[in-house]
Design a protein around this motif. Structure first.
Motif, PDB file in Angstrom:
ATOM      1  N   ASP A  52       0.857  -1.190   0.000  1.00  0.00           N
ATOM      2  CA  ASP A  52       0.000   0.000   0.000  1.00  0.00           C
ATOM      3  C   ASP A  52       0.889   1.235   0.000  1.00  0.00           C
ATOM      4  OD1 ASP A  52      -1.963   1.920   0.381  1.00  0.00           O
ATOM      5  OD2 ASP A  52      -2.260   1.468   2.500  1.00  0.00           O
ATOM      6  N   THR A  53       0.737   2.096  -1.000  1.00  0.00           N
ATOM      7  CA  THR A  53       1.582   3.288  -1.086  1.00  0.00           C
ATOM      8  C   THR A  53       0.925   4.526  -0.480  1.00  0.00           C
ATOM      9  OG1 THR A  53       0.764   3.873  -3.304  1.00  0.00           O
ATOM     10  CG2 THR A  53       2.690   2.412  -3.180  1.00  0.00           C
ATOM     11  N   VAL A  54      -0.286   4.373   0.045  1.00  0.00           N
ATOM     12  CA  VAL A  54      -0.997   5.503   0.651  1.00  0.00           C
ATOM     13  C   VAL A  54      -1.116   5.337   2.162  1.00  0.00           C
ATOM     14  CG1 VAL A  54      -3.145   6.849   0.686  1.00  0.00           C
ATOM     15  CG2 VAL A  54      -2.291   5.941  -1.474  1.00  0.00           C
ATOM     16  N   GLY A  55      -1.592   4.164   2.604  1.00  0.00           N
ATOM     17  CA  GLY A  55      -1.637   3.864   4.026  1.00  0.00           C
ATOM     18  C   GLY A  55      -2.816   4.443   4.776  1.00  0.00           C
ATOM     19  N   HIS A  56      -3.838   4.865   4.059  1.00  0.00           N
ATOM     20  CA  HIS A  56      -4.970   5.520   4.738  1.00  0.00           C
ATOM     21  C   HIS A  56      -6.205   5.373   3.854  1.00  0.00           C
ATOM     22  CE1 HIS A  56      -6.449   8.631   7.651  1.00  0.00           C
ATOM     23  NE2 HIS A  56      -7.305   8.853   6.664  1.00  0.00           N
ATOM     24  N   HIS A  57      -7.021   4.349   4.141  1.00  0.00           N
ATOM     25  CA  HIS A  57      -8.211   4.071   3.346  1.00  0.00           C
ATOM     26  C   HIS A  57      -9.426   3.982   4.273  1.00  0.00           C
ATOM     27  CE1 HIS A  57      -5.526   3.124  -0.033  1.00  0.00           C
ATOM     28  NE2 HIS A  57      -4.780   2.510   0.872  1.00  0.00           N
ATOM     29  N   ASP A  58     -10.564   4.395   3.767  1.00  0.00           N
ATOM     30  CA  ASP A  58     -11.764   4.598   4.578  1.00  0.00           C
ATOM     31  C   ASP A  58     -12.606   3.336   4.735  1.00  0.00           C
ATOM     32  OD1 ASP A  58     -14.060   6.105   5.767  1.00  0.00           O
ATOM     33  OD2 ASP A  58     -14.995   5.548   3.855  1.00  0.00           O
ATOM     34  N   PRO A 108      -1.145  10.174  -8.757  1.00  0.00           N
ATOM     35  CA  PRO A 108      -0.997   9.269  -9.895  1.00  0.00           C
ATOM     36  C   PRO A 108       0.035   8.177  -9.604  1.00  0.00           C
ATOM     37  CG  PRO A 108      -0.954  11.561 -10.623  1.00  0.00           C
ATOM     38  CD  PRO A 108      -0.877  11.587  -9.130  1.00  0.00           C
ATOM     39  N   GLY A 109      -0.377   6.912  -9.796  1.00  0.00           N
ATOM     40  CA  GLY A 109       0.538   5.795  -9.583  1.00  0.00           C
ATOM     41  C   GLY A 109       0.502   5.199  -8.194  1.00  0.00           C
ATOM     42  N   ASP A 110      -0.261   5.787  -7.272  1.00  0.00           N
ATOM     43  CA  ASP A 110      -0.427   5.128  -5.979  1.00  0.00           C
ATOM     44  C   ASP A 110      -1.271   3.868  -6.165  1.00  0.00           C
ATOM     45  OD1 ASP A 110       0.982   6.486  -3.905  1.00  0.00           O
ATOM     46  OD2 ASP A 110      -0.375   8.180  -4.124  1.00  0.00           O
ATOM     47  N   TYR A 111      -1.014   2.868  -5.322  1.00  0.00           N
ATOM     48  CA  TYR A 111      -1.736   1.608  -5.484  1.00  0.00           C
ATOM     49  C   TYR A 111      -1.873   0.882  -4.150  1.00  0.00           C
ATOM     50  CZ  TYR A 111       2.861  -0.741  -5.409  1.00  0.00           C
ATOM     51  OH  TYR A 111       4.104  -1.193  -5.051  1.00  0.00           O
ATOM     52  N   VAL A 112      -2.777  -0.083  -4.156  1.00  0.00           N
ATOM     53  CA  VAL A 112      -2.941  -0.990  -3.028  1.00  0.00           C
ATOM     54  C   VAL A 112      -3.023  -2.402  -3.584  1.00  0.00           C
ATOM     55  CG1 VAL A 112      -5.467  -0.663  -3.026  1.00  0.00           C
ATOM     56  CG2 VAL A 112      -4.335  -1.537  -0.977  1.00  0.00           C
ATOM     57  N   ASP A 113      -2.312  -3.342  -2.931  1.00  0.00           N
ATOM     58  CA  ASP A 113      -2.322  -4.757  -3.317  1.00  0.00           C
ATOM     59  C   ASP A 113      -3.040  -5.578  -2.258  1.00  0.00           C
ATOM     60  OD1 ASP A 113      -0.811  -4.218  -5.552  1.00  0.00           O
ATOM     61  OD2 ASP A 113       1.060  -5.056  -4.737  1.00  0.00           O
TER      62      ASP A 113
END
Length: 252
Positions: free
Chosen positions: A137-143, A211-216
């Motif tokens: 996860d390149t963001v680390g903060h999902h709702d 742009p280009g952030d992703y979650v696996d």
């Protein structure tokens, strides 16, 4: 929530719609400028890296705002790539052996001790089974609490009839697998930013992804993934400008 800015018994739907439309148009212009700046500052390189998959690709789709479904076997990986930034992706998953055993937001929040999702988080079902795990996860903060937009509630909030919505997208996606609106559960919102303040108040604000952030995600059992790439235009969940995402399934 953001967007309920012109409310009350004395406000007509026409007045509410005019206000919501004008605000969305104004904010969309600023959002498009930010997106262009983010792409110019390394966005293309980040996108290229996000699209590079080490393994056997099973499915690769660029999905416009709308529904998407896919069956995954245990051990398969699934990547959601934000192509332009700040694009909310509403997400549900179901045990492929029994659709009644579906993603459960409350169990996931309790087990992970957080309303925000990131790397290492397990997505639990109604029965307490682990359906999927977030492995990168390149963001680390999902709702987990904002839920999905609906045509009916968009009209209530914004005075605008007949909007596209995640509820409709979920309905259409689930119908492909013999399910109905009864099977829509409280969903994950990947890339959507819904901070909870110390006093308990909350609202949708502009997302953190670029742009280009992703979650696996890794499937821990055979699952059905059901997605609505969010079409919302009247609040900040998509940076006021819904855009496509890329969805990649692969086997390491």
């Amino acid at each position: 929530m953001s967007g309920i800015l012109f409310d009350g018994d004395t406000v007509s739907d026409d007045e509410r719609a005019a206000h919501a439309s004008a605000l969305a148009a104004k904010m969309r212009e600023a959002s498009l400028r930010r997106a262009a700046e983010a792409m110019a500052k390394g966005g293309a390189e980040k996108l290229a890296a996000a699209r590079d998959i080490a393994g056997s690709v099973l499915s690769r789709r660029v999905v416009e705002p709308g529904p998407f479904t896919l069956k995954l076997a245990a051990g398969d990986r699934f990547r959601i790539v934000d192509l332009a930034g700040q694009q909310a992706v509403d997400f549900l998953c179901y045990d492929l052996a029994d659709f009644a055993n579906r993603y459960n937001a409350a169990n996931t929040i309790k087990a992970n001790r957080s309303v925000y999702l990131g790397k290492g988080v397990r997505l639990y079902s109604d029965r307490g089974d682990v359906l999927m795990t977030i492995v990168e996860d390149t963001v680390g903060h999902h709702d987990t609490i904002g839920g999905c937009c609906s045509t009916a509630f968009n009209e209530r909030r914004y005075g605008i009839k007949g909007t596209a919505s995640c509820y409709t997208n979920f309905t259409n996606g689930l119908a492909e697998h013999g399910m109905t609106t009864r099977d829509i559960a409280m969903n994950v919102n990947f890339f959507m930013n819904v901070p909870v303040r110390p006093d308990g108040s909350t609202e949708i604000v502009e997302g953190l992804s670029g742009p280009g952030d992703y979650v696996d995600l890794r499937a821990e059992r055979d699952v059905l993934v059901v997605i609505s790439n969010c079409p919302q235009r009247y609040n900040p969940c998509n940076g006021w400008n819904p855009t496509p995402v890329e969805l990649i399934a692969w086997r390491p």
